[in-house]
Design an enzyme around this catalytic site. Structure first.
Site, PDB file in Angstrom:
ATOM      1  N   ARG A 116     -15.632  -4.248   0.796  1.00 37.71           N
ATOM      2  CA  ARG A 116     -15.719  -2.923   0.816  1.00 37.71           C
ATOM      3  C   ARG A 116     -15.798  -2.695  -0.546  1.00 37.71           C
ATOM      4  O   ARG A 116     -15.447  -3.416  -1.681  1.00 37.71           O
ATOM      5  CB  ARG A 116     -14.539  -2.218   1.312  1.00 37.71           C
ATOM      6  CG  ARG A 116     -13.118  -2.546   0.865  1.00 37.71           C
ATOM      7  CD  ARG A 116     -12.047  -2.137   1.552  1.00 37.71           C
ATOM      8  NE  ARG A 116     -12.080  -0.637   1.549  1.00 37.71           N
ATOM      9  CZ  ARG A 116     -11.031   0.021   0.460  1.00 37.71           C
ATOM     10  NH1 ARG A 116     -10.426  -0.586  -0.262  1.00 37.71           N
ATOM     11  NH2 ARG A 116     -11.199   1.256   0.440  1.00 37.71           N
TER      12      ARG A 116
ATOM     13  N   HIS B  63       0.922  -1.064  -0.123  1.00 37.57           N
ATOM     14  CA  HIS B  63      -0.042  -0.047  -0.077  1.00 37.57           C
ATOM     15  C   HIS B  63       0.676   1.344   0.106  1.00 37.57           C
ATOM     16  O   HIS B  63       0.427   2.454  -0.041  1.00 37.57           O
ATOM     17  CB  HIS B  63      -1.084   0.111   1.324  1.00 37.57           C
ATOM     18  CG  HIS B  63      -2.194  -0.661   1.072  1.00 37.57           C
ATOM     19  ND1 HIS B  63      -2.527  -1.849   1.787  1.00 37.57           N
ATOM     20  CD2 HIS B  63      -3.248  -0.597  -0.034  1.00 37.57           C
ATOM     21  CE1 HIS B  63      -3.706  -2.155   1.598  1.00 37.57           C
ATOM     22  NE2 HIS B  63      -4.054  -1.718   0.394  1.00 37.57           N
TER      23      HIS B  63
HETATM   24  C1  HEM Z   1      -5.554  -7.779   2.029  1.00 34.09           C
HETATM   25  C2  HEM Z   1      -6.179  -7.309   1.268  1.00 34.09           C
HETATM   26  C3  HEM Z   1      -5.602  -6.145   0.428  1.00 34.09           C
HETATM   27  C4  HEM Z   1      -4.933  -6.099  -0.752  1.00 34.09           C
HETATM   28  C5  HEM Z   1      -4.344  -7.281  -1.216  1.00 34.09           C
HETATM   29  C6  HEM Z   1      -4.947  -4.700  -1.087  1.00 34.09           C
HETATM   30  C7  HEM Z   1      -4.150  -4.399  -2.296  1.00 34.09           C
HETATM   31  C8  HEM Z   1      -4.112  -3.271  -2.702  1.00 34.09           C
HETATM   32  C9  HEM Z   1      -3.292  -2.706  -3.946  1.00 34.09           C
HETATM   33  C10 HEM Z   1      -2.280  -3.830  -4.583  1.00 34.09           C
HETATM   34  C11 HEM Z   1      -3.444  -1.337  -4.013  1.00 34.09           C
HETATM   35  C12 HEM Z   1      -2.901  -0.549  -4.916  1.00 34.09           C
HETATM   36  C13 HEM Z   1      -1.353   0.178  -4.459  1.00 34.09           C
HETATM   37  C14 HEM Z   1      -0.495   0.654  -5.649  1.00 34.09           C
HETATM   38  O1  HEM Z   1      -0.768   1.988  -5.879  1.00 34.09           O
HETATM   39  O2  HEM Z   1       0.201   0.036  -5.979  1.00 34.09           O
HETATM   40  C15 HEM Z   1      -4.341  -0.922  -3.193  1.00 34.09           C
HETATM   41  C16 HEM Z   1      -4.906   0.342  -3.076  1.00 34.09           C
HETATM   42  C17 HEM Z   1      -5.661   0.775  -1.863  1.00 34.09           C
HETATM   43  N1  HEM Z   1      -6.111  -0.142  -0.858  1.00 34.09           N
HETATM   44 FE1  HEM Z   1      -5.870  -1.929  -0.566  1.00 34.09          FE
HETATM   45  N2  HEM Z   1      -5.883  -3.791  -0.370  1.00 34.09           N
HETATM   46  C18 HEM Z   1      -6.145  -4.628   0.565  1.00 34.09           C
HETATM   47  C19 HEM Z   1      -7.153  -4.118   1.446  1.00 34.09           C
HETATM   48  C20 HEM Z   1      -7.492  -2.799   1.831  1.00 34.09           C
HETATM   49  C21 HEM Z   1      -8.250  -2.494   2.847  1.00 34.09           C
HETATM   50  C22 HEM Z   1      -9.003  -3.149   3.759  1.00 34.09           C
HETATM   51  C23 HEM Z   1      -8.444  -1.068   2.825  1.00 34.09           C
HETATM   52  C24 HEM Z   1      -9.244  -0.374   3.574  1.00 34.09           C
HETATM   53  C25 HEM Z   1      -9.420   0.914   3.849  1.00 34.09           C
HETATM   54  C26 HEM Z   1      -7.685  -0.818   1.520  1.00 34.09           C
HETATM   55  C27 HEM Z   1      -7.441   0.410   0.942  1.00 34.09           C
HETATM   56  C28 HEM Z   1      -6.875   0.741  -0.076  1.00 34.09           C
HETATM   57  C29 HEM Z   1      -6.921   2.176  -0.760  1.00 34.09           C
HETATM   58  C30 HEM Z   1      -7.717   3.307  -0.122  1.00 34.09           C
HETATM   59  C31 HEM Z   1      -6.225   2.175  -1.699  1.00 34.09           C
HETATM   60  C32 HEM Z   1      -5.951   3.179  -2.990  1.00 34.09           C
HETATM   61  C33 HEM Z   1      -7.088   2.889  -4.056  1.00 34.09           C
HETATM   62  C34 HEM Z   1      -7.341   4.074  -4.864  1.00 34.09           C
HETATM   63  O3  HEM Z   1      -7.279   5.351  -4.504  1.00 34.09           O
HETATM   64  O4  HEM Z   1      -7.883   3.919  -6.215  1.00 34.09           O
HETATM   65  N3  HEM Z   1      -7.120  -1.942   1.115  1.00 34.09           N
HETATM   66  N4  HEM Z   1      -4.791  -1.930  -2.212  1.00 34.09           N
END
Ligand code: HEM
Lengths: 356, 198
Positions: A223, A193
């Site tokens: 979510r 993240h």
């Molecule tokens: C274990 C499960 C999760 C995985 C595998 C995961 C994976 C990822 C990945 C790979 C990214 C892209 C990061 C980049 O820019 O390279 C991302 C973005 C993000 N994740 Fe997660 N995530 C998980 C759970 C969560 C949870 C529970 C939240 C709760 C708040 C969260 C919040 C976010 C947010 C806010 C972004 C930015 C997305 C955007 O603005 O488009 N993630 N996540």
């Protein structure tokens, strides 16, 4: 109802399209007129009838074509599907979870017959009828995670849980919003993240991880997350960004309604029984602006959200350059009337667009 | 040479410390170029009697000073690539409690750390100290090729020739930062190169 599967493409001529049903059940991600990152998680225990929340793994009209697109991505780049050696057991857990869920939730499309470890799996939409031995990898044409995720819409991250953290140690990632499994594999929750703006400072990831570490078997969570994509392109990978990035510059005031898509991810979290791993399906739904605008509430709201979105988020999500053109288009669907709370379309109760 | 202070960055970006002699029967110190100075700073005859040094000069002339410390074992390698199988071999039978010290460029420290993790040594147990060049080891996200010692942003991929920008997102497994095409949305428009951290 019986599902009709679209024959469509997510590349080249982009024949992808949403039926009226698909538009009405589109997971519009904004429950109010503004947006900021939050720990927006709830139990994944069904939802309104025919909504994308109803089943554990939603199967929709795009299923067959999405699986065809995934096969093409994997043929071009096998690194989109990887599993570190200690993750094979979690792969079997995932195969079981999906086969059981789909055969129970869609008995007319999928069948699972089990006699001890002799399993018989029938996937009618994809024309698959396989007998195999559960936990014996030599009886399947792919590893268990790859086998089942080639038959299930959405990307899949399989996270190992140790040292009070989650580790991205396996996954099938072909419909991602611009991040690389090959690069991120082996990272922990905070590391993968790392590129996200603002959310670390707000303590969101610390709280989110705590929630995830405590997810119990049989009590999945979910979510929504969202971004923007020009053309209904599923494979917005960094690997291919040098090929698709140019499409972002193809928007014009005339074509934006058809070309600009809101891209929404239904993210769910399931604890797996034998491995204690966590699986994180990321299901991508696309909807063209012009289709969204058929729902008056969504038209009003999308304009307000995009207008007021902090610059850091518009930059991170990759549409800062196109935002002015989006606002020109969207403002025509915002008559200033108030909107009701929640994500649902409320077609019957929300007033139609007032035109002057 | 004054030590370079890296600006604070995102959570995947490695941070380096300052080497300190730890208690233990077995010490392995791997360094390149100015990394030699970090070893010289903590060397005592007692410590050196239990230390194996693997050193890659990269055009510097610290090797004689290191050899003069009289370590239990000393190897000077002409390049990382030439030394890596030896490093793997040494890490393989590193007993529990081996103290591992890395010093020098990010590329050297990252690659040895990745080998050490494969050998079962947790990365948190490894000491690191950055010295010398701030150039980075970059992986092209498109072709997956590694370009060593990248000192400018943007730079050209040494494998597929795309013009790439330098990110802070870092993979310990690959031991590289991520590089992404800079002119995808405006083909042919490549901004002038600047030195990293300028
Ligand atoms: C274990 C499960 C999760 C995985 C595998 C995961 C994976 C990822 C990945 C790979 C990214 C892209 C990061 C980049 O820019 O390279 C991302 C973005 C993000 N994740 Fe997660 N995530 C998980 C759970 C969560 C949870 C529970 C939240 C709760 C708040 C969260 C919040 C976010 C947010 C806010 C972004 C930015 C997305 C955007 O603005 O488009 N993630 N996540």
């Amino acid at each position: 109802m019986t599902l009709q599967f679209n024959d469509e493409t997510f590349r080249d001529d982009y024949s992808f399209h949403n039926s009226e049903r698909a538009i009405k059940r589109f997971p519009f991600p904004f429950d109010k007129d503004s947006y900021m990152y939050a720990v927006n998680m709830e139990q994944h225990r069904g939802g309104p009838s025919d909504s994308i929340y109803e089943k554990r793994f939603d199967v929709d009209e795009h299923y067959v074509s999405e699986m065809r697109d995934r096969a093409m991505v994997l043929a071009d780049d096998p690194l989109r599907c990887q599993s570190l050696p200690h993750m094979t057991l979690a792969g079997w857990d995932l195969l079981e979870l999906i086969m059981v869920s789909k055969s129970e939730d869609y008995p007319d499309l999928f069948e699972l017959h089990r006699d001890g470890d002799k399993w018989h799996w029938v996937n009618k939409p994809l024309g698959i009828d396989d007998h195999f031995t559960f936990m014996d990898g030599t009886t399947l044409p792919y590893g268990p995670m790859e086998y089942i995720t080639r038959q299930t819409q959405g990307d899949f991250c399989v996270l190992d849980q140790r040292d009070d953290n989650l580790w991205m140690d396996a996954g099938t990632i072909t419909t991602q919003a611009d991040w690389s499994l090959d690069f991120d594999i082996g990272m922990n929750f905070f590391e993968w993240h790392a590129p996200v703006p603002l959310a670390h400072e707000k303590g969101i990831f610390v709280r989110a991880l705590k929630f995830l570490l405590n997810i119990q078997q049989g009590a999945p969570a979910r979510r929504l997350n969202w971004t923007m994509t020009v053309n209904p392109l599923l494979d917005t990978s960094p690997e291919n960004y040098h090929k698709w990035g140019i499409q972002k510059t193809s928007l014009t005031p005339e074509n934006i309604g058809a070309k600009q898509h809101l891209r929404v991810e239904l993210q769910t979290f399931f604890r797996l029984p034998r491995s204690n791993a966590l699986v994180f399906p990321i299901r991508c739904y696309l909807c063209a602006f012009q289709d969204l605008m058929t729902v008056p509430k969504w038209g009003r709201r999308l304009h307000r959200v995009i207008r007021d979105l902090p610059e850091e988020l518009a930059t991170y999500k990759g549409f800062i350059d196109n935002r002015p053109m989006m606002l020109d288009y969207l403002s025509k669907f915002d008559d200033g009337l108030p909107t009701s709370n929640g994500i649902w379309p409320e077609i019957d109760s929300e007033p139609p667009l007032k035109s002057d | 040479m004054p030590k370079f202070e890296f600006p604070t960055s995102i959570l995947s970006r490695p941070v380096y410390g300052v080497l300190e002699a730890r208690a233990g029967h077995q010490h392995l110190m791997i360094a390149d170029a100015e990394g030699a100075e970090a070893i010289l700073d903590i060397a005592t005859p007692d410590l050196m009697a239990k230390t194996h040094i693997i050193y890659i000069p990269k055009g510097t002339d610290f090797a004689d000073e290191l050899r003069a410390l009289n370590p239990a074992q000393f190897y000077q390698g002409p390049s990382y690539a030439a030394s890596v199988s030896r490093i793997q071999r040494v890490l393989q039978d590193a007993a529990m409690g081996l103290q591992l010290y890395l010093a020098g460029t990010e590329g050297l420290m990252g690659q040895v750390q990745s080998e050490a993790m494969k050998a079962g040594i947790p990365h948190t147990a490894i000491q690191t100290e950055h010295r010398g060049s701030t150039a980075r080891r970059m992986q092209c996200v498109h072709c997956k090729g590694i370009t060593e010692d990248v000192a400018t942003d943007p730079f050209q991929c040494s494998h597929c020739n795309l013009n790439l920008f330098v990110r802070d997102h870092y993979s310990r497994r690959i031991a590289a930062y991520q590089a992404v095409c800079i002119d995808a949305e405006d083909p042919g428009y490549v901004p002038a190169q600047k030195g990293l951290y300028e």
